[in-house]
Every structure is written in structure tokens, then in C-alpha cells.
Design an enzyme around this catalytic site. Structure first.
Site, PDB file in Angstrom:
ATOM      1  CG  HIS A  65      -0.236  -0.039   2.533  1.00 34.75           C
ATOM      2  ND1 HIS A  65       0.187  -1.230   3.087  1.00 34.75           N
ATOM      3  CD2 HIS A  65       0.148   0.925   3.407  1.00 34.75           C
ATOM      4  CE1 HIS A  65       0.774  -1.005   4.249  1.00 34.75           C
ATOM      5  NE2 HIS A  65       0.784   0.313   4.469  1.00 34.75           N
ATOM      6  CB  CYS A 184       1.683   2.195  10.668  1.00 35.65           C
ATOM      7  SG  CYS A 184       0.314   2.433   9.517  1.00 35.65           S
TER       8      CYS A 184
END
Length: 666
Positions: A65, A184
Site C-alpha cells: 500500500h 504506522c
């Protein structure tokens, strides 16, 4: 806006053999629907994100991603591989691959849908249904969460009425309460998967666990009453926790986000053990500083010291870029004498270029003046979190006052962090904990750091700084060449890592009080840092067959990255083949550094690559040095990779059963 995923974005028979091929196959589906405008550019962004941290998860899941300027709207593509594809998970290849594409600007609604997907991935029933799906449309509907409302209502209608609780049932013991924060770097997947894993493990352990996800869609702060009532705190994060002071004074477990995904039960058990021992620690306590959050328990002092120093350098670099480039532009417009211009606050003529040059120089000088305080402040921050900022900045400012310069700022930051960590170890009454971070710690630590910098270590460091400056000023001949070789090796050994940053910080520190030697060092450092990505761009162009398709795509981007002095552009190549790429890069960097110093090239700008060549002393010879190092590295990479390719058939020849076209032994 289109649906996040449709049947056209599902491949239930994904035949790719590598993660790069899988990403390309799924990205081509996105491009076919017009959701990706530049396929190669998007795949380069995916590869860059993959280089930061593998995206494979336990349970056979891969989630490549990224955010990309080449994405028109948030999109998800899904592929199912029968053979499995290695995405770096500890338990082996992934058979369920989700390619998540988010536009550079982000979108809160769709990112919240992505977070829902991330949570579903922790549900074995959900992943099992995807493995059984035999129709792309059904798989897309399952991922979207489509469910006929009538079925839900029918199920609700047949739901048996709950039996009333016995009036005499004893009150259960209050559950152990935990608050957690997950985050994250991209804030798209791991943030929410860690949250779901912790919540699930908490339910199984019989604890009351509430998670705050600090992701790309923003974050909603936990209710202060919930935080106050918590018995323990878990931080599972790879970026700084926002408003961390809210959780002060509680047992705290601080780990990277992947630990939250992979071992949530252990984290819950650990925080309960800390609470049972009465091990109460503020988030700013030693061992939970920002650069320690993803460290292993066995990290030695050297590893932690490197992280602390890199924290200071990383926060300093934007000031370097802004201040240094503004000063360089001022010199380009007004000449080197512009540093003697009067203050623009008192004298500024709108129609004179000299006034504009003076304005740029004075703005850049102000920004550059923050280098040492910012370095010291954020080294202390890396050691002791927010309480370290005040004494760190104070110590850095004193370093400038006593002419201790860059070295003084470095030492001041370490002293400030150590003092704060020592003060934090002192146990205080609960009633005083609230004023410790805002009154007591800044007061005591600033006084101690100021005393040490003014009266103990400041003058010796200033003398050392002067000796270093004089040495750089007198560099010539063989000594300059040797220093150029060393700097070139450091810049290319880890391609933007700690050693690279040490060399860069050394060069930038010399720009605060420039002389001929420090300007030569800055030129050598930038020249060597340009070599690895430029060399990989050349190698992928002249001998493309030695590289994978993904590497050839990265090679196109490496032209711009290398020309812009972004050494990290060579990381994807080094990660794929470190034994051939890194030694080759070091050889070229050493050649460039030595030639730059031998030619007497100088540089007043701390960044910019080829775009600041007009500001370089001996610009043509400087370009010769860069081209020479680039040629050396490119030639070595091609030679070493060519030897590997020619050796492969010799290994494969005795095997009568070898598959045609697939070299063995590579």
C-alpha cells in the site's frame, strides 16, 4: 465517487511469482479503470513503501500500500494466489493480496473504509470466506462489507429474547482496564490491524481494552475519563504518539506497530505484569523515548546512542535545507559580499536585486541559526521525549554563545537528555506528578545543563571545535584526498542511513562557520551522495536485462533522485542485491569524494544536487568527479551482475530436469 473495489479489481487466480509482479498485475487493473494515471510512477511509490518495511502479515496476507500522486481516488484491488507470494511475513508466503492505493491528499471517508478492511483481516471467518469465494463480484462485495439488510432484520427477528439476570447475582470484580494507541507511517493498514488484534486479544484475556487509532483519516482522542481510569497503557506505533503526555504516570508498554499485530496477547500480559509490580512510568521515561519505541529489549548503548543522534539530525535537516538554500540563492543573486548588507528591516529597496538578495540571506541566516539548538533539543527529545526539549534547546543556544558550535550542540543534547532521564527516575508523591513535566523538570534540567555548558564542558568543546575548523582550513594535498575517500565511503555505505547522516551532519556543521576546508567537505559529501542512484540509473539503462522489470522502473526515477542528491534512490537496488550493489556504490563514492577534494571544489549550499551547480566552486571539475564515480559504480554493478548471470547456466547444466529459461543457483 466510485466504489472502493469492484469485480474488475479482483483476480481470484493471481499467477504472479513475486511481490513486484503481483503489485503490477493488480495495479494494471486499477490503471484500466482510470484510477491510476501513471502505472510506473505508482509502482515506484509502492516499491518505496515496501522498502521501508515488509507488508506481509501472519495468516497468509500481503497488503502492499502507499499514498501516491498518481492515484485519482482511493482504490483497493484483491488477488488470490494458489502458490503464495513472499511479502516478508514470518509465517511464510501470502495467498491473499490486497493492493491499497490512496491519493496523495488522502480522503477521510475512504480511508475509514480501508481501516475497516484492516480490522476484517484479523477475522478468520472473513479471510476464510475470501479463500472460498469463486466469483469476483462476490469477493468484491464481501470486501466492501455489502450485506442484504433484510437478512439482518430477519436474523434479528428470530433472535431469542435475553433472559433476565438473577437479582441475587454477585457483582463481578472490575476488569483490568487498558488504553492503547496504534499508528504506522502511512496510517492506512497496520494502524487498524494492530488495533483490531489488541481488541481481540483483550476480549480473550478478559480485560477492558480501548484503542485510539492515529491513522491517515485523523484520530479521535480517547475520553479523558477512560484514560484516567486505565490500569495500563500500550503504545504500538512507528511514528510519534500525538499528545503522549495524556498517559503519564501509568504502567506503559511501548513497541512498534507490528508487535501490536503479531503478539497482542504478550503485550497485554506484559502491561498487567508491570501494573502488578507497581512499575509506573511516564511516557517520557527512559526506554520510551521516540527513537526507542521500536527498539528491542537487548539494544545496546551504541544502538540507542545512534538513534538519539539521528533524531536530532532528522529534525535539523529541514532547517539546513531551508536556511542553506536561501543563503545559496542570496549569494547567486547578490554575490558573496551580500553577507555585509545592512538589515532589510532598516533598508530595503523594492526595485534593487541587492535588497532581495539581502532579504534571502538574512532569512536564511535566521533559519541556519536554529541548527545547533534544534540539533541539541531533539537529541534530548529522542532520549527523554518532550521534557528534554527545554534543556536541550537551552544547551544548544549556550553552545552557540560560547562558540562550541556543532560539537557543542551535540554534547549539550546528550547532557540534557541524560539530566532529564535522571530527574525522571526520582520517585515523587502522586500530588506532584502533574507539575513535574511543566515546572520541575524544565527548571532543574535547564539549570544543570546551563551550568555544565557555561562552566565545565563548553570551553573545552569550543577549543576542539576551533581546532577542527583550523584543520579543515589547512586541508590540502593527500590529507584532503584521504578525507574525501572516507566521506565518500560513509555517504554510500548505508545509502541514507546513520553513517550517511553522520557524514552529512559533519559537512553541514562546517557551514555554520564556513571556511575553504568546510566548503570542500560539503562539496565532497554531496557529490558522493549523488553517485549511487545515478549509477543505478545508468546501469539499468545500458544493461537492462540484468535487472528485473521493477528495478528498471526504479532506475527511471533514480535519474531525478540522484541529480537531486537523494541517496535513498538506490535503496531498492541495494535491498534486492546488497552484496553487489553496496560495494560498487562505495567504490564510486570513494572515487568521487577523492576527486572532489583533489579538484578543490567548494559548495555553500547544503542540498540541491545539480540544481546548485552554479553555486559550486570549480563546477566543471565537480561534474567530472560525479561522472567518474557514477561510471565506476555502474561498471562494477554491471560486471558483478553479469558474472552472476553467466555462472548460472554452468550450475544448471548437469541438471537434466531443469526448467528451460529459469537459471538455477541464483
Amino acid at each position: 465517487m466510485s466504489e472502493l473495489i469492484t469485480a474488475e479489481l479482483v483476480d481470484l487466480d493471481l499467477s504472479a511469482g513475486s511481490k513486484e509482479a503481483a503489485a503490477r498485475s493488480l495495479a494494471e487493473r486499477m490503471a484500466g479503470l482510470g484510477r491510476v494515471t501513471d502505472l510506473d510512477g505508482f509502482l515506484a511509490d509502492v516499491a518505496a513503501r515496501e522498502a521501508q518495511m515488509p507488508t506481509g502479515l501472519d495468516g497468509g496476507i500481503g497488503i502492499p500500500h502507499c499514498r501516491s500522486a498518481h492515484v485519482t481516488e482511493p482504490t483497493l484491488a484483491f488477488g488470490r494466489s494458489a502458490a503464495g507470494i513472499d511479502f516478508g511475513a514470518a509465517d511464510g508466503p501470502a495467498d491473499l493480496i490486497f493492493l491499497i492505493a490512496a491519493p496523495a491528499g488522502g480522503d477521510a471517508d475512504h480511508l475509514s473504509i480501508l481501516s475497516t478492511l484492516a480490522r476484517h483481516l484479523m477475522d478468520e471467518e472473513f479471510t476464510g470466506a475470501l479463500r472460498r469465494a469463486d466469483d469476483p463480484a462476490a469477493a468484491a462485495a464481501l470486501i466492501r462489507g455489502d450485506e442484504p439488510e433484510a437478512v439482518t432484520e430477519a436474523e434479528a427477528a428470530t433472535e431469542p429474547a435475553a433472559e433476565p439476570e438473577p437479582a441475587t447475582k454477585p457483582e463481578p470484580a472490575p476488569p483490568f482496564k487498558i488504553v492503547a494507541v496504534t499508528s504506522c507511517p502511512t496510517g492506512i493498514a497496520h494502524t487498524y490491524m494492530a488495533a483490531e488484534a489488541l481488541a481481540k486479544a483483550g476480549k480473550e484475556a478478559g480485560v477492558e481494552l480501548v484503542v485510539e487509532t492515529q491513522g491517515s483519516a485523523g484520530f479521535k482522542r480517547l475520553d479523558p475519563e477512560v484514560v484516567a481510569a486505565a490500569d495500563g497503557v500500550i503504545f504500538a506505533h512507528d511514528v510519534e504518539v500525538r499528545d503522549k503526555a495524556r498517559f503519564a504516570g501509568k504502567p506503559t508498554v511501548d513497541v512498534g506497530v507490528k508487535a501490536g499485530v503479531n503478539r497482542p496477547a504478550e503485550l497485554i500480559a506484559e502491561v498487567r505484569e508491570k501494573a502488578a509490580r507497581g512499575d509506573v512510568s511516564a511516557p517520557a521515561a527512559a526506554g520510551s523515548a521516540p527513537m526507542d519505541r521500536d527498539g528491542e529489549a537487548g539494544d545496546g548503548f551504541g544502538t540507542r546512542l545512534r538513534k538519539w543522534l539521528m533524531t536530532g539530525v532528522s529534525y535539523m535537516v529541514p532547517f539546513v535545507a531551508a536556511g542553506g538554500l536561501l543563503i545559496a540563492l542570496a549569494f547567486a543573486i547578490g554575490g558573496y559580499g551580500i553577507n555585509k548588507a545592512p538589515s532589510v528591516a532598516e533598508h530595503f529597496v523594492w526595485t534593487e536585486s541587492a535588497s532581495w538578495a539581502a532579504l534571502l540571506f538574512q532569512i536564511g541566516s535566521v533559519a541556519f541559526g536554529f541548527l545547533v539548538p534544534v540539533l541539541a533539543g531533539f537529541i534530548a527529545y529522542g532520549m527523554a521525549d518532550r521534557p528534554g526539549l527545554v534543556p536541550g534547546f537551552v544547551g544548544g543556544a549556550i553552545a552557540l554563545t560560547v562558540n562550541a558550535g556543532f560539537l557543542g550542540g551535540l554534547i549539550a543534547g546528550l547532557i540534557a537528555g541524560a539530566v532529564v532521564m535522571a530527574v525522571q527516575r526520582v520517585r515523587v508523591a502522586p500530588a506532584l506528578r502533574g507539575i513535574m513535566p511543566v515546572v520541575v523538570i524544565p527548571l532543574i534540567s535547564s539549570a544543570v545543563v546551563g551550568f555544565l555548558m557555561f562552566l565545565v564542558v563548553g570551553k573545552p568543546i569550543a577549543a576542539l571545535q576551533k581546532a577542527l575548523t583550523d584543520w579543515l582550513s589547512g586541508l590540502s594535498g593527500a590529507n584532503a584526498v584521504i578525507l574525501g575517500v572516507i566521506l565518500g565511503l560513509m555517504m554510500t555505505f548505508d545509502l541514507g542511513g546513520p553513517l550517511n547522516k553522520v557524514a552529512y551532519a559533519f559537512a553541514v556543521g562546517g557551514l555554520a562557520n564556513p571556511n575553504d576546508g568546510s566548503l570542500k567537505v560539503m562539496a565532497a559529501v554531496m557529490a558522493a551522495g549523488m553517485v549511487p542512484p545515478l549509477a543505478m540509473a545508468v546501469a539499468t539503462t545500458v544493461r537492462g536485462r540484468l535487472f528485473t522489470r521493477t528495478e528498471r522502473e526504479n532506475g527511471k526515477a533514480a535519474w531525478v533522485l540522484g541529480a537531486s542528491f537523494i541517496t535513498e534512490g538506490a535503496i531498492p537496488f541495494a535491498a534486492a542485491d546488497p552484496l553487489r550493489v553496496i560495494p560498487s556504490a562505495m567504490a564510486g563514492g570513494a572515487v568521487t569524494g577523492a576527486l572532489s577534494m583533489a579538484f578543490g571544489c567548494t559548495l555553500r549550499a547544503p542540498h540541491g544536487g545539480v540544481f546548485v551547480v552554479p553555486l559550486i566552486g570549480q563546477p566543471l571539475l565537480y561534474l567530472v568527479a560525479v561522472l567518474a564515480g557514477t561510471a565506476v559504480t555502474a561498471a562494477l554493478v554491471v560486471l558483478l551482475k553479469g558474472l552472476r548471470k553467466t555462472a548460472a547456466p554452468a550450475v544448471a547444466a548437469p541438471e537434466a530436469t531443469a526448467v528451460a529459461g529459469e537459471p538455477a543457483g541464483v
